[in-house]
Scaffold this active site. Structure first.
Site, PDB file in Angstrom:
ATOM      1  N   ASN A  24       1.193  -2.620   7.643  1.00  0.00           N
ATOM      2  CA  ASN A  24       0.905  -1.297   8.176  1.00  0.00           C
ATOM      3  C   ASN A  24       0.332  -0.381   7.103  1.00  0.00           C
ATOM      4  O   ASN A  24      -0.696   0.262   7.300  1.00  0.00           O
ATOM      5  CB  ASN A  24       2.183  -0.691   8.776  1.00  0.00           C
ATOM      6  CG  ASN A  24       1.919   0.600   9.495  1.00  0.00           C
ATOM      7  OD1 ASN A  24       1.797   1.649   8.881  1.00  0.00           O
ATOM      8  ND2 ASN A  24       1.821   0.529  10.817  1.00  0.00           N
ATOM      9  N   LYS A  58      -1.535   6.925   5.917  1.00  0.00           N
ATOM     10  CA  LYS A  58      -1.152   7.082   7.319  1.00  0.00           C
ATOM     11  C   LYS A  58      -1.200   8.574   7.643  1.00  0.00           C
ATOM     12  O   LYS A  58      -0.203   9.289   7.544  1.00  0.00           O
ATOM     13  CB  LYS A  58       0.251   6.519   7.563  1.00  0.00           C
ATOM     14  CG  LYS A  58       0.424   5.070   7.176  1.00  0.00           C
ATOM     15  CD  LYS A  58      -0.526   4.143   7.915  1.00  0.00           C
ATOM     16  CE  LYS A  58      -0.248   4.077   9.387  1.00  0.00           C
ATOM     17  NZ  LYS A  58      -1.108   3.066  10.071  1.00  0.00           N
ATOM     18  N   ASP A 248       6.499   1.961  10.812  1.00  0.00           N
ATOM     19  CA  ASP A 248       6.358   1.126  12.008  1.00  0.00           C
ATOM     20  C   ASP A 248       7.060  -0.227  11.911  1.00  0.00           C
ATOM     21  O   ASP A 248       6.588  -1.214  12.488  1.00  0.00           O
ATOM     22  CB  ASP A 248       4.868   0.920  12.335  1.00  0.00           C
ATOM     23  CG  ASP A 248       4.260   2.146  13.006  1.00  0.00           C
ATOM     24  OD1 ASP A 248       5.016   3.096  13.307  1.00  0.00           O
ATOM     25  OD2 ASP A 248       3.038   2.170  13.220  1.00  0.00           O
TER      26      ASP A 248
END
Length: 281
Positions: A24, A58, A248
């Protein structure tokens, strides 16, 4: 010609599936290198083409306290090292126009995030890199509307496009994957290579949570269903210890399950790609 070539890797709904696989977010240099090395080992064993995925930032988290990653400068250093040491192509997501060119100097595929896929200025900046683009289908649009995003990229001079399904919002805090929509997108977008993001399609959220929940136990069910529809690739994120992942984790596949997971998908892909299409009107 709608197939997209990346060196000896072919993205095509008629060819063997490609894995866009990785992590991720770049939690650390060592973590990224070790995970990328494991992905490469498994994919070489199974003869599955691999593009390594990770995010350097992110930027679309729900909470301000969420881990974002090392940022673009450090992120590009890590990507450069992965390419040099492992000879793997790289894909990453870009969230603003200033970083598109910087990322394209290292990365082979640029991904436009689902929430931002209709932002014209970002589309133009990513298209102008001339890199392959992975377009995450926004959660809030229908399969029929994806063509508008495709047309926008083509208007700005880039036709090296992949479509990536990642679920559609259904009510509050839930995603549903419309398998019938796969055929709609193929038909309306001239059979462009279709990727299925199984990981982010597993996201869900409880009202009292600030972070995304997930349903990793249903990951293989979704992936098998998608691969049976003759698609170009699977987008998958894994983690050695999902419970400890900085982002996540609930949707991430445990890394030690990667080989048996991909092996099952390869068997289905090999079967359906041998079958002739039946036109039913």
């Amino acid at each position: 010609m709608t197939d997209v070539n990346l060196g000896n890797i072919v993205f095509s709904n008629k060819s063997d599936f490609v894995l866009i696989g990785g992590i991720n977010v770049l939690e650390s240099r060592d973590f990224a290198l070790e995970t990328a090395s494991y992905y490469k080992e498994v994919c070489m064993k199974l003869e599955i083409p691999l593009v390594f995925k990770a995010s350097y930032d992110k930027a679309n988290r729900s909470s301000f306290s969420s881990f974002r990653g090392p940022g673009i400068n450090k992120g590009m250093e890590i990507f450069r090292e992965i390419k040099q040491n492992l000879s793997l192509p790289i894909i990453t997501d870009v969230h603003n126009i200033e970083e598109a060119k910087i990322a394209s100097e290292i990365c082979d595929i640029i991904q436009i995030p689902a929430f931002l896929a209709r932002q014209t200025d970002l589309v133009e900046s990513i298209a102008s890199t001339k890199r392959i683009v992975n377009i995450k289908k926004p959660q809030f649009i229908s399969p029929n509307q994806v063509k508008n995003i495709i047309d926008k990229f083509k208007y700005f001079g880039n036709e090296k496009l992949l479509i990536c399904e990642r679920g559609t919002n259904f009510g509050y805090d839930n995603l549903v994957v419309d398998m019938l929509g796969f055929g709609v997108m193929k038909k309306t977008c001239n059979n462009l290579p279709l990727i299925f993001d199984v990981t982010h399609s597993l996201q869900c959220r409880q009202l009292d949570q600030k972070i995304s929940g997930g349903r990793r136990w249903q990951s293989l069910d979704l992936a098998k269903s998608a691969i049976a529809l003759k698609i170009s690739g699977i987008f998958l994120e894994s983690h050695p210890k999902p419970a400890d992942a900085l982002c996540d984790g609930p949707s991430a596949l445990p890394l030690d399950l990667l080989e048996p997971y991909l092996s099952q998908l390869k068997q289905i892909d090999s079967l359906v790609k041998k079958q002739a299409d039946l036109e039913i009107n």
